[in-house]
Design a protein around this motif. Sequence first.
Motif, PDB file in Angstrom:
ATOM      1  N   ASN A  15       0.810  -1.223   0.000  1.00 42.20           N
ATOM      2  CA  ASN A  15       0.000   0.000   0.000  1.00 42.20           C
ATOM      3  C   ASN A  15       0.842   1.272   0.000  1.00 42.20           C
ATOM      4  OD1 ASN A  15      -2.433  -1.248   0.025  1.00 42.20           O
ATOM      5  ND2 ASN A  15      -2.813  -0.985   2.197  1.00 42.20           N
ATOM      6  N   ARG A  35      -0.350  -3.220  -8.374  1.00 33.49           N
ATOM      7  CA  ARG A  35      -1.547  -2.697  -7.702  1.00 33.49           C
ATOM      8  C   ARG A  35      -2.636  -2.332  -8.708  1.00 33.49           C
ATOM      9  NH1 ARG A  35      -2.072  -1.671  -2.783  1.00 33.49           N
ATOM     10  NH2 ARG A  35      -3.344   0.191  -3.039  1.00 33.49           N
ATOM     11  N   THR A  44      -2.204   4.560  -4.270  1.00 28.47           N
ATOM     12  CA  THR A  44      -1.075   4.028  -3.510  1.00 28.47           C
ATOM     13  C   THR A  44      -0.461   5.188  -2.744  1.00 28.47           C
ATOM     14  OG1 THR A  44      -0.620   2.459  -5.298  1.00 28.47           O
ATOM     15  CG2 THR A  44       1.110   2.762  -3.677  1.00 28.47           C
ATOM     16  N   ASP A  79      -7.307   1.174   3.257  1.00 28.25           N
ATOM     17  CA  ASP A  79      -6.604   1.163   1.982  1.00 28.25           C
ATOM     18  C   ASP A  79      -6.443   2.590   1.466  1.00 28.25           C
ATOM     19  OD1 ASP A  79      -6.313  -1.573   1.837  1.00 28.25           O
ATOM     20  OD2 ASP A  79      -8.198  -1.867   0.756  1.00 28.25           O
TER      21      ASP A  79
END
Length: 95
Positions: A15, A35, A44, A79
């Motif tokens: 992440n 990703r 990100t 996230d």
Amino acid sequence: SLPPLRNPEILIGENDLTSLSYLHEPAVLYNLQVRFCDRNDIYTYCGIVLVAINPYESLPIYDNDTIQAYSGQDMATMDPHIFAVAEEAFKRMSR
């Protein structure tokens, strides 16, 4: 003349780019590719900076349920998302 050092598999698709063992251009681009292409994650972190990849299509990640999910949460617990950055900015501004 040597190729760049590779990050361990456990860090691929992380992440936050700052958590990579080796932070160089190929590692950053590969992490973003994993990703975005493999996981369909357009956001990100790179420390406190949010990196966004334009998917050139509409994604269902901006609805009221998503807003509520990020409301009141810490940036590090969820996230990466623009709503997490907005929530963090609002909390700091309120303080």
